[in-house]
Design a protein around this motif. Structure first.
Motif, mmCIF file in Angstrom:
data_model
loop_
_atom_site.group_PDB
_atom_site.id
_atom_site.type_symbol
_atom_site.label_atom_id
_atom_site.label_comp_id
_atom_site.label_asym_id
_atom_site.label_seq_id
_atom_site.Cartn_x
_atom_site.Cartn_y
_atom_site.Cartn_z
ATOM 1 N N LEU A 118 0.867 -1.273 0.124
ATOM 2 C CA LEU A 118 0.026 -0.044 -0.010
ATOM 3 C C LEU A 118 0.802 1.421 0.104
ATOM 4 O O LEU A 118 0.413 2.306 -0.504
ATOM 5 C CB LEU A 118 -0.917 -0.023 1.136
ATOM 6 N N SER A 119 1.905 1.190 0.663
ATOM 7 C CA SER A 119 2.879 2.421 0.817
ATOM 8 C C SER A 119 3.855 2.646 -0.082
ATOM 9 O O SER A 119 4.501 3.750 -0.384
ATOM 10 C CB SER A 119 3.750 2.323 2.011
ATOM 11 N N ARG A 120 3.864 1.666 -1.290
ATOM 12 C CA ARG A 120 4.936 1.744 -2.392
ATOM 13 C C ARG A 120 4.559 3.064 -3.211
ATOM 14 O O ARG A 120 3.373 3.381 -3.758
ATOM 15 C CB ARG A 120 5.145 0.564 -3.074
ATOM 16 N N ALA A 121 5.277 3.748 -3.609
ATOM 17 C CA ALA A 121 4.875 5.056 -4.519
ATOM 18 C C ALA A 121 5.012 4.667 -5.942
ATOM 19 O O ALA A 121 5.547 3.935 -6.471
ATOM 20 C CB ALA A 121 6.106 5.814 -4.251
ATOM 21 N N GLU A 122 3.904 5.566 -6.622
ATOM 22 C CA GLU A 122 3.935 5.466 -8.162
ATOM 23 C C GLU A 122 4.354 6.907 -8.437
ATOM 24 O O GLU A 122 3.913 7.723 -8.133
ATOM 25 C CB GLU A 122 2.476 5.351 -8.636
ATOM 26 N N SER A 123 5.241 6.656 -9.358
ATOM 27 C CA SER A 123 5.903 8.043 -10.042
ATOM 28 C C SER A 123 5.513 8.292 -11.151
ATOM 29 O O SER A 123 4.876 7.613 -12.235
ATOM 30 C CB SER A 123 7.540 7.730 -10.187
ATOM 31 N N PHE A 124 5.147 9.720 -11.574
ATOM 32 C CA PHE A 124 4.791 10.257 -12.811
ATOM 33 C C PHE A 124 5.784 11.386 -13.009
ATOM 34 O O PHE A 124 6.178 12.331 -12.222
ATOM 35 C CB PHE A 124 3.416 10.751 -12.872
ATOM 36 N N GLU A 125 6.179 11.950 -14.231
ATOM 37 C CA GLU A 125 6.987 12.878 -14.634
ATOM 38 C C GLU A 125 7.009 13.346 -15.819
ATOM 39 O O GLU A 125 6.407 12.648 -16.888
ATOM 40 C CB GLU A 125 8.636 12.385 -14.306
ATOM 41 N N THR A 126 7.599 14.563 -16.350
ATOM 42 C CA THR A 126 7.591 15.003 -17.622
ATOM 43 C C THR A 126 9.015 15.534 -17.884
ATOM 44 O O THR A 126 9.655 15.788 -17.084
ATOM 45 C CB THR A 126 6.765 16.330 -17.490
ATOM 46 N N LYS A 127 8.929 15.692 -19.111
ATOM 47 C CA LYS A 127 10.349 16.094 -19.704
ATOM 48 C C LYS A 127 10.316 17.634 -19.911
ATOM 49 O O LYS A 127 9.092 18.383 -19.707
ATOM 50 C CB LYS A 127 10.745 15.290 -20.996
ATOM 51 N N ILE A 128 11.439 18.058 -20.265
ATOM 52 C CA ILE A 128 11.242 19.899 -20.780
ATOM 53 C C ILE A 128 10.404 19.919 -21.642
ATOM 54 O O ILE A 128 10.588 19.313 -22.862
ATOM 55 C CB ILE A 128 12.830 20.128 -20.975
ATOM 56 N N GLY A 129 9.380 20.912 -21.511
ATOM 57 C CA GLY A 129 8.571 21.326 -22.517
ATOM 58 C C GLY A 129 7.205 20.384 -22.620
ATOM 59 O O GLY A 129 6.130 20.784 -23.319
ATOM 60 N N GLU A 130 7.340 19.486 -21.866
ATOM 61 C CA GLU A 130 6.151 18.498 -21.842
ATOM 62 C C GLU A 130 5.067 18.722 -20.704
ATOM 63 O O GLU A 130 5.605 19.304 -19.626
ATOM 64 C CB GLU A 130 6.566 17.142 -21.651
#
Length: 346
Positions: A126-138
């Motif tokens: 339950l505590s494990r993180a889910e990651s999201f990210e964007t690149k430059i300009g995105e």
């Protein structure tokens, strides 16, 4: 998992090591089996894992529930089983232990080990993180399982943990707009190091920079706390606060929300902003960097609306000023100098 000689570690060190292993994104089946075997080896292992769990508040609320017996009672039961007692959770048929004269104590130890293993595995999942990210300009919009929406700006990253008792979002870098689904039983926390912006159901923006963080409330209310501040600040719609190394700044009121969220429409809105700050904003969104080498020019204030990817319009504005020269830097960017530049044009 890196090979470690368990015999060289103390029991607390072994427990801490297993905690880290099980917190990994994808512990292997072999690691899970080894963890189960380690838990079942000794009552001390149960006690140390319980101690870690209490530190991490793993058993406070929500779907991960401890049985009716108190944790202290299970610890006492495990201790009284004796340190020499070993009860594997899944012993091979050929090596099942002979009946003992202390069946109640062994059963208590086995129960404690089994419950601890089940609770730890559930908590880690339950505590494990889910990651999201964007690149430059995105830019990217993410819909969470609870119905909340997060819009990430350029070069941003978040880590999401949806727990039974609260929702935790770590803004690792960049900027994001949070549209929070109402859930009074699960506060929504956005963390930036030791600063927390908490909401139950609202919409707000957080902009993390190297030396400061800015929180702007679009709808509803948000409580902002910081380790360097004596008390939290409660912000309402149209209000903003800046957090830096000294703590929470004064609350700004009457914020133009269309300007604050213009980036979601891929616009940059500037109202009497220094050219140096405007250049830095463009540099966040584009690989073509603008370097203004004149301190006087950097301090000049202008107003305007630009597209985030329209660097050429900004460069044209700079070039139109008397005494300003713009040349390419050889990598797609621009070097801007003027007659009063501290360093000579090259």
């Amino acid at each position: 998992m890196t090979e470690v000689n368990e015999e060289m570690l103390t029991v607390p060190e072994q427990a801490a090591r297993w905690w880290r292993v099980m917190q990994d994104d994808e512990p292997s089946a072999g690691e899970k089996r080894a963890f189960a075997a380690w838990v079942a080896e000794s009552p001390k292992h149960i006690e140390e894992m319980l101690r870690l769990a209490q530190i991490h508040r793993a058993f406070s609320r929500g779907q991960v529930r401890w049985p009716e017996d108190a944790a202290e009672a299970l610890i006492r039961a495990a201790k009284t089983a004796g340190e020499d007692t070993v009860v594997p959770l899944w012993p091979p048929r050929s090596s099942r232990p002979e009946p003992t004269r202390r069946p109640v104590r062994v059963a208590a130890f086995g129960l404690a080990a089994t419950v601890l293993l089940a609770v730890c595995v559930s908590w880690f999942a339950l505590s494990r993180a889910e990651s999201f990210e964007t690149k430059i300009g995105e830019q990217r919009s993410v819909m969470l399982d609870d119905g909340s929406r997060i819009t990430l700006n350029t070069a941003s990253r978040i880590e999401v943990r949806l727990r039974p008792d609260r929702r935790v979002i770590d803004l690792v870098r960049g900027e994001a707009l949070f549209e929070v689904a109402h859930d009074a039983q699960r506060p929504f926390d956005v963390r930036i190091d030791d600063t927390v912006a908490r909401a139950v159901g609202t919409q707000f923006e957080v902009d993390r920079r190297d030396n400061r963080t800015v929180v702007t409330v679009v709808e509803g209310r948000v409580a902002v706390t910081s380790a360097a501040a004596a008390a939290p600040h409660l912000l309402s719609a149209g209000e903003r606060i800046t957090v830096d190394s000294t703590g929470l700044g004064a609350v700004e009121k009457g914020i133009k929300l269309d300007d604050a969220t213009a980036w979601t429409r891929r616009q940059l809105v500037f109202r009497r902003r220094p050219l140096g700050e405007i250049a830095e904003e463009f540099n966040r969104y584009n690989a073509a960097q603008v370097h203004i080498q004149s301190d006087t020019l950097r301090k000049q204030e202008v107003s305007g609306i630009f597209r985030t990817d329209d660097v050429s319009s900004f460069v044209a504005l700079l070039a139109s000023k008397p005494g300003v020269r713009v040349v390419g830097d050889g990598s797609g960017g621009y070097v801007v100098t003027s007659d009063d530049s501290a360093s000579p044009h090259r």
